[in-house]
Design an enzyme around this catalytic site. Structure first.
Site, PDB file in Angstrom:
ATOM      1  N   PRO A   1      70.008 -55.116  66.069  1.00 35.35           N
ATOM      2  CA  PRO A   1      69.210 -56.211  66.644  1.00 35.35           C
ATOM      3  C   PRO A   1      68.907 -57.359  65.681  1.00 35.35           C
ATOM      4  O   PRO A   1      68.429 -58.401  66.125  1.00 35.35           O
ATOM      5  CB  PRO A   1      67.891 -55.524  67.072  1.00 35.35           C
ATOM      6  CG  PRO A   1      67.904 -54.170  66.521  1.00 35.35           C
ATOM      7  CD  PRO A   1      69.280 -53.845  66.054  1.00 35.35           C
ATOM      8  N   GLU A   2      69.167 -57.209  64.391  1.00 38.74           N
ATOM      9  CA  GLU A   2      68.825 -58.277  63.456  1.00 38.74           C
ATOM     10  C   GLU A   2      69.712 -59.502  63.650  1.00 38.74           C
ATOM     11  O   GLU A   2      70.898 -59.385  63.915  1.00 38.74           O
ATOM     12  CB  GLU A   2      68.936 -57.781  62.006  1.00 38.74           C
ATOM     13  CG  GLU A   2      67.962 -56.673  61.648  1.00 38.74           C
ATOM     14  CD  GLU A   2      66.488 -57.089  61.758  1.00 38.74           C
ATOM     15  OE1 GLU A   2      66.201 -58.288  61.952  1.00 38.74           O
ATOM     16  OE2 GLU A   2      65.631 -56.190  61.641  1.00 38.74           O
ATOM     17  N   GLY A   3      69.118 -60.658  63.497  1.00 45.39           N
ATOM     18  CA  GLY A   3      69.820 -61.919  63.737  1.00 45.39           C
ATOM     19  C   GLY A   3      70.567 -62.445  62.518  1.00 45.39           C
ATOM     20  O   GLY A   3      70.559 -61.848  61.438  1.00 45.39           O
ATOM     21  N   PHE A   4      71.182 -63.581  62.737  1.00 42.52           N
ATOM     22  CA  PHE A   4      72.044 -64.235  61.752  1.00 42.52           C
ATOM     23  C   PHE A   4      71.342 -64.462  60.410  1.00 42.52           C
ATOM     24  O   PHE A   4      71.900 -64.187  59.351  1.00 42.52           O
ATOM     25  CB  PHE A   4      72.477 -65.580  62.344  1.00 42.52           C
ATOM     26  CG  PHE A   4      73.504 -66.333  61.556  1.00 42.52           C
ATOM     27  CD1 PHE A   4      74.592 -65.693  60.981  1.00 42.52           C
ATOM     28  CD2 PHE A   4      73.400 -67.716  61.423  1.00 42.52           C
ATOM     29  CE1 PHE A   4      75.548 -66.409  60.279  1.00 42.52           C
ATOM     30  CE2 PHE A   4      74.357 -68.432  60.724  1.00 42.52           C
ATOM     31  CZ  PHE A   4      75.432 -67.790  60.149  1.00 42.52           C
ATOM     32  N   ASN A   5      70.112 -64.940  60.471  1.00 41.46           N
ATOM     33  CA  ASN A   5      69.483 -65.396  59.227  1.00 41.46           C
ATOM     34  C   ASN A   5      68.849 -64.297  58.412  1.00 41.46           C
ATOM     35  O   ASN A   5      68.701 -64.437  57.196  1.00 41.46           O
ATOM     36  CB  ASN A   5      68.508 -66.526  59.534  1.00 41.46           C
ATOM     37  CG  ASN A   5      69.274 -67.764  59.948  1.00 41.46           C
ATOM     38  OD1 ASN A   5      69.931 -68.384  59.136  1.00 41.46           O
ATOM     39  ND2 ASN A   5      69.241 -68.093  61.234  1.00 41.46           N
TER      40      ASN A   5
ATOM     41  N   THR B   1      63.206 -66.643  60.157  1.00 33.43           N
ATOM     42  CA  THR B   1      64.161 -66.693  59.041  1.00 33.43           C
ATOM     43  C   THR B   1      65.102 -67.887  59.202  1.00 33.43           C
ATOM     44  O   THR B   1      65.643 -68.397  58.222  1.00 33.43           O
ATOM     45  CB  THR B   1      64.987 -65.388  58.929  1.00 33.43           C
ATOM     46  OG1 THR B   1      65.636 -65.133  60.177  1.00 33.43           O
ATOM     47  CG2 THR B   1      64.108 -64.207  58.566  1.00 33.43           C
ATOM     48  N   PHE B   2      65.285 -68.344  60.443  1.00 32.97           N
ATOM     49  CA  PHE B   2      66.077 -69.556  60.697  1.00 32.97           C
ATOM     50  C   PHE B   2      65.410 -70.735  59.983  1.00 32.97           C
ATOM     51  O   PHE B   2      66.092 -71.536  59.308  1.00 32.97           O
ATOM     52  CB  PHE B   2      66.152 -69.792  62.210  1.00 32.97           C
ATOM     53  CG  PHE B   2      67.143 -70.844  62.644  1.00 32.97           C
ATOM     54  CD1 PHE B   2      66.858 -72.193  62.503  1.00 32.97           C
ATOM     55  CD2 PHE B   2      68.347 -70.477  63.240  1.00 32.97           C
ATOM     56  CE1 PHE B   2      67.755 -73.164  62.925  1.00 32.97           C
ATOM     57  CE2 PHE B   2      69.255 -71.445  63.667  1.00 32.97           C
ATOM     58  CZ  PHE B   2      68.957 -72.790  63.508  1.00 32.97           C
TER      59      PHE B   2
ATOM     60  N   HIS C   1      62.429 -77.409  63.768  1.00 33.51           N
ATOM     61  CA  HIS C   1      63.017 -76.170  64.285  1.00 33.51           C
ATOM     62  C   HIS C   1      61.997 -75.501  65.185  1.00 33.51           C
ATOM     63  O   HIS C   1      60.943 -75.045  64.729  1.00 33.51           O
ATOM     64  CB  HIS C   1      63.435 -75.201  63.171  1.00 33.51           C
ATOM     65  CG  HIS C   1      63.904 -73.892  63.739  1.00 33.51           C
ATOM     66  ND1 HIS C   1      63.428 -72.670  63.317  1.00 33.51           N
ATOM     67  CD2 HIS C   1      64.772 -73.620  64.754  1.00 33.51           C
ATOM     68  CE1 HIS C   1      63.994 -71.712  64.029  1.00 33.51           C
ATOM     69  NE2 HIS C   1      64.813 -72.253  64.908  1.00 33.51           N
TER      70      HIS C   1
HETATM   71  N1  GDP Z   1      71.688 -73.358  67.454  1.00 32.91           N
HETATM   72  C1  GDP Z   1      70.475 -72.843  67.269  1.00 32.91           C
HETATM   73  N2  GDP Z   1      70.305 -71.525  67.392  1.00 32.91           N
HETATM   74  C2  GDP Z   1      69.078 -71.020  67.175  1.00 32.91           C
HETATM   75  C3  GDP Z   1      67.972 -71.846  66.858  1.00 32.91           C
HETATM   76  N3  GDP Z   1      66.893 -71.063  66.706  1.00 32.91           N
HETATM   77  C4  GDP Z   1      67.307 -69.798  66.908  1.00 32.91           C
HETATM   78  N4  GDP Z   1      68.627 -69.767  67.198  1.00 32.91           N
HETATM   79  C5  GDP Z   1      69.464 -68.597  67.496  1.00 32.91           C
HETATM   80  O1  GDP Z   1      68.650 -67.451  67.497  1.00 32.91           O
HETATM   81  C6  GDP Z   1      68.899 -66.674  66.347  1.00 32.91           C
HETATM   82  C7  GDP Z   1      67.578 -66.341  65.710  1.00 32.91           C
HETATM   83  O2  GDP Z   1      67.678 -65.208  64.958  1.00 32.91           O
HETATM   84  P1  GDP Z   1      67.526 -65.228  63.379  1.00 32.91           P
HETATM   85  O3  GDP Z   1      68.679 -65.944  62.804  1.00 32.91           O
HETATM   86  O4  GDP Z   1      67.343 -63.812  63.016  1.00 32.91           O
HETATM   87  O5  GDP Z   1      66.189 -66.014  63.036  1.00 32.91           O
HETATM   88  P2  GDP Z   1      64.673 -65.600  63.425  1.00 32.91           P
HETATM   89  O6  GDP Z   1      64.736 -64.553  64.490  1.00 32.91           O
HETATM   90  O7  GDP Z   1      64.079 -66.882  63.889  1.00 32.91           O
HETATM   91  O8  GDP Z   1      64.019 -65.084  62.204  1.00 32.91           O
HETATM   92  C8  GDP Z   1      69.773 -67.514  65.429  1.00 32.91           C
HETATM   93  O9  GDP Z   1      70.632 -66.773  64.660  1.00 32.91           O
HETATM   94  C9  GDP Z   1      70.498 -68.401  66.417  1.00 32.91           C
HETATM   95  O10 GDP Z   1      71.597 -67.722  66.951  1.00 32.91           O
HETATM   96  C10 GDP Z   1      68.187 -73.244  66.765  1.00 32.91           C
HETATM   97  O11 GDP Z   1      67.304 -74.042  66.487  1.00 32.91           O
HETATM   98  N5  GDP Z   1      69.461 -73.691  66.988  1.00 32.91           N
HETATM   99 MG    MG Z   2      65.650 -62.537  64.111  1.00 34.22          MG
END
Ligand code: GDP
Ligand code: MG
Length: 423
Positions: A46-50, A382-383, A286
């Protein structure tokens, strides 16, 4: 004279003892070089990109520690894909190599890394010798005392790998179905990434070790020199930076020369003075939504609250343009556009999205936010944190970077921490 003979003798003996393994073992490539050992890793699905970008920093640090002993450890980059947030319909988003998002030569200037496909080609096929599934200790911290430790333990959660008819372990290996593991073990670990080093060194008979749930271990030294070296080496792929720059020029009247954000692709030479970057004449925002608002968190504003803050910042900093990066859904996006009709967004066509993928679009959003005269992000995203770091690298005054939106009813709205680069 006798000394001379002795030396020769030792040399001859060494040659003999070194040559023998070469004849029998395929893992030793040359008599005098240390054999390559591959470190692979993966993160909780479940962890995201950032957060994944953050775990990369921990693993790079571990590889640096492992290499200090002279063994040739190489970090294998886990292909991107199957990320919870990457749901753009009809777009194939699995087995994405790192080069689509980051500059590989920049990463390699920090620590030896290779893509997964290269690993398969180099190491002789889709096999991983040993998977270590990291987990916490079932008993938690005993006596409330924190200590660093690592031990082989029974698996706490259901094992996500199962044995096939040939005795290999099958599981999720980034969408490479042919990949198999020879061995899977659960390891309880508590501490920073490099506490795994002694264990991995003992495991050196394996040529490839994968750490699953690698986020279990912490940073060796958060925001220290090594952290920042690795972070600075995570240069975005050139095509994404170019698209971001073209967008800035076209819609935001922003260029590096007028904004003092000239970038050196060679990160080892990039050392901008704090406060030297001016940034483009726009406010960067953001605005994290989706799962951040589903939980009704009180540190995340309503759209109305966010727009109110955005307007006051534009006025304060005399900016008439605002760039908004957001993961808001269609419905929220419509409301946002009604409340803030002048907002500028990066909205790729379907064809562009197919090429860039959700990850590429996220990076372009981050890149544009990173070049704004003033930036405000979302609490504990983290984004947003990765944008802070990018701005720190570019040399922005911290006052223009470490800002976050506050919840509508939040009493103490603590602002993000300034992490200074250690060069
Ligand atoms: N293009 C875009 N995608 C976003 C944005 N905010 C969130 N996302 C998407 O949602 C995910 C959020 O997960 P993560 O990277 O873990 O960051 P966090 O969950 O905010 O800590 C990102 O990887 C993106 O795929 C944004 O401002 N622009
Ligand atoms: Mg996340």
């Amino acid at each position: 004279m006798s000394n001379f003979y002795l030396t020769v003798n030792i040399l001859v003996n060494n040659l003999v003892s070194l040559r023998i393994p070469v004849m029998f073992s395929i893992s030793v490539s040359s008599g005098f070089c240390a054999a390559v050992v591959y470190l692979l890793y993966d993160v909780n699905p479940p962890e995201g990109f950032n957060l994944r970008r953050d775990v990369y920093i921990r693993m790079a640090s571990l590889v640096k520690t492992l290499r200090k002993d002279g063994d040739d450890w190489v970090l294998v980059l886990p292909p991107w894909g199957r990320l919870y947030h990457w749901q753009s319909p009809d777009i194939h988003q699995v087995r994405i190599p790192w080069a689509e998002f980051f500059s590989l030569t920049s990463l390699q200037a920090n620590v030896p890394v290779i893509e997964y496909e290269e690993f398969m080609a180099e190491s002789g096929g889709p096999f991983i010798d040993q998977v270590l599934v990291l987990q916490n200790y079932a008993e938690g911290w005993t006596d409330g005392k924190w200590e660093e430790k690592v031990d082989e333990r029974p698996c706490i959660e259901k094992l996500m790998y199962s044995k096939d008819k040939q005795g290999y372990y099958r599981g999720w290996f980034w969408g490479y179905e042919e990949t198999r593991a020879r061995n899977v073990t659960c390891m309880s670990a508590q501490g920073h990434a490099s506490i795994l080093a002694p264990l991995l060194r003992r495991n050196i008979t394996a040529t490839s070790v994968m750490l699953d749930r690698a986020e279990t271990v912490l940073h060796d030294h958060y925001a220290g020199k090594d952290y920042w070296d690795t972070r600075r080496s995570m240069v975005f792929a050139k095509h994404l930076r170019i698209i971001g720059d073209e967008f800035r020029a076209k819609y935001l009247n922003s260029t590096d020369s007028s904004d003092n954000t000239v970038y050196n692709e060679d990160w080892t030479r990039m050392q901008a003075k704090l406060g030297s970057a001016k940034g483009g004449p726009y406010l960067g925002v953001h605005l994290r939504r989706k799962d951040f608002i589903w939980g009704h968190r009180d540190d995340v504003p309503s759209l109305k609250g966010a727009v109110k803050k955005i307007r006051s910042l534009m006025k304060k900093h005399k900016l008439d343009r605002v760039f908004v990066a957001t993961d808001a859904d269609e419905e929220e996006l419509e409301s946002l556009k009604r409340l803030l009709p002048e907002l500028v967004r990066f909205e790729p066509s379907w064809e562009d999205l197919e090429l860039l993928k959700d990850g590429g679009v996220a990076i372009i959003d981050q890149w544009i936010c990173a070049h704004a005269r003033f930036f405000i992000g979302t609490s504990v995203s983290t984004f947003s944190f990765r944008i802070h770091e990018e701005r720190e690298i570019l040399g922005f005054d911290p006052k223009t970077t470490y800002n976050r939106l506050c919840g509508d009813t939040e009493k103490e709205c603590e602002q993000p921490t300034h992490w200074k680069i250690v060069y």
